[in-house]
Design an enzyme around this catalytic site. Structure first.
Site, PDB file in Angstrom:
ATOM      1  N   ASP A 156       0.848  -1.199   0.000  1.00 32.75           N
ATOM      2  CA  ASP A 156       0.000   0.000   0.000  1.00 32.75           C
ATOM      3  C   ASP A 156       0.884   1.251   0.000  1.00 32.75           C
ATOM      4  OD1 ASP A 156       0.990  -0.534   2.554  1.00 32.75           O
ATOM      5  OD2 ASP A 156      -0.775   0.251   3.593  1.00 32.75           O
ATOM      6  N   ASP A 193       6.958   1.192   1.666  1.00 35.11           N
ATOM      7  CA  ASP A 193       6.621   0.247   0.582  1.00 35.11           C
ATOM      8  C   ASP A 193       7.385   0.619  -0.689  1.00 35.11           C
ATOM      9  OD1 ASP A 193       3.715  -1.041   1.609  1.00 35.11           O
ATOM     10  OD2 ASP A 193       4.024   1.033   2.211  1.00 35.11           O
ATOM     11  N   HIS A 252      10.147   0.027   7.944  1.00 34.53           N
ATOM     12  CA  HIS A 252       9.496  -1.268   8.178  1.00 34.53           C
ATOM     13  C   HIS A 252       9.621  -2.231   6.985  1.00 34.53           C
ATOM     14  CE1 HIS A 252       7.261   0.656  11.536  1.00 34.53           C
ATOM     15  NE2 HIS A 252       6.990   1.624  10.696  1.00 34.53           N
ATOM     16  N   ASP A 253       9.045  -1.815   5.857  1.00 33.78           N
ATOM     17  CA  ASP A 253       8.732  -2.759   4.788  1.00 33.78           C
ATOM     18  C   ASP A 253       9.940  -3.371   4.080  1.00 33.78           C
ATOM     19  OD1 ASP A 253       6.119  -2.248   5.447  1.00 33.78           O
ATOM     20  OD2 ASP A 253       5.752  -0.879   3.781  1.00 33.78           O
TER      21      ASP A 253
END
Length: 318
Positions: free
Chosen positions: A15, A20, A248-249
């Site tokens: 997303d 991302d 994070h991703d």
């Protein structure tokens, strides 16, 4: 002469979203993986924006990887979004190129089904948002579960949440989808907040990324990624007092490239779908108190310096 290692086919489902977008770049800079496609879902912003952002990220590096739009809402609960973190576009911060093409007509879940069936036992899914597309694929085609090599998901948490006291955002966005995935029998690796919060993009880690664009003939990727990380840092400085935002991703792709940077532990994970104050919590049985067989590897430790060295080196290839 040593044989060339086989490429690992992956589908990036997310997303986009600042982190991302960096994950898409990392995957395309890594010869160990073959990106079959990018699938998009609602999450950080609405589906139209996340799909646009995936196409924008690919346009930045001139990649022709196909993009497939998927779920625009959760299976059962009301839709959440995170403009407060990622801005109104989902990729606020640096100036980004306009997409040069459109998403494919096929739904993301149907693309996942098609590719997994075409490559039984080979495809790894890297979802970095709500798990709705993956859950839909598993529900529409239960036969694919034993054919998926692995699902490496950024979501959940071993301990506290970031959207509610109990729940991480991706898990909370669609807890029923997450529970379908954890109950599917597919090997799952979970990168929750307890791991990703170890990978903070501090100014000292952003500087070498920005410097990539200073080299003669270099692309704008370093400057763009630095701008993304600096915008992403603003929310985390205000809320947590951190020096930067956690990336994070991209840990999901980095795990495939350099698993030695991470420590994981097998455990049973169950997602709270109660709708109460703990809904979306990923209940991780760290001490095997339930006696249930593990259904996931949960990330515990991250060599964050090693991760940023890897990320910087790979971005320098773009």
């Amino acid at each position: 002469m040593a044989p060339t290692p086989a490429l690992r086919p992956v589908i990036l489902d997310g997303d986009p979203g600042h982190d991302d977008s960096v994950n898409i770049l990392l995957a395309h800079a890594s010869p160990e993986v073959q990106v079959l496609g990018v699938t998009t879902t609602f999450g950080n912003v609405g589906l139209d924006r996340t799909t646009h952002n995936a196409l924008t990220t690919l346009a930045l590096i001139g990649a022709s990887t196909p993009v497939y739009a998927g779920a625009d809402r959760p299976l059962l609960v009301a839709r959440l979004s995170a403009e407060s973190v990622h801005g109104q576009t989902g990729l606020d911060g640096p100036l980004l190129p306009a997409p040069t093409r459109q998403a494919e007509a096929l739904h993301a879940a149907l693309f996942i089904i098609r590719e997994v069936r075409a490559r039984p036992g080979q495809v790894t899914l890297l979802p970095t948002g709500p798990l709705t597309n993956v859950a839909l694929a598993l529900r529409l085609a239960p036969d694919i579960a034993p054919l998926i090599q692995q699902i490496v998901w950024m979501g959940g948490s071993l301990d506290v949440g970031n959207w509610t006291p109990a729940a991480e955002f991706n898990a909370l966005c669609d807890p029923h989808a997450a529970q379908i995935v954890f109950g599917s029998g597919v090997p799952v690796v979970m990168f929750g907040l307890n791991a990703t919060h170890q990978a903070i993009a501090t100014p000292e880690r952003i500087a070498p990324i920005r410097a990539l664009s200073d080299r003669p003939g270099a692309s704008a990727v370093g400057e763009v990624v630095a701008g993304l990380l600096e915008f992403f840092a603003e929310h985390h400085r205000e809320r947590y007092g951190w020096e930067g935002g956690p990336l994070h991703d991209p840990l999901t792709c980095a795990y495939l490239i350099a698993p030695e940077l991470f420590g994981t532990q097998a455990m049973y994970v169950e997602v709270d779908t109660s709708g109460g104050p703990s809904s979306g919590r990923t209940n991780c049985d760290l001490w095997n108190l339930t006696g249930r067989a593990p259904n996931a590897e949960v990330a515990l430790n991250v060599d964050s310096d090693g991760f940023y060295r890897l990320l910087t080196e790979r971005l320098g290839r773009l």
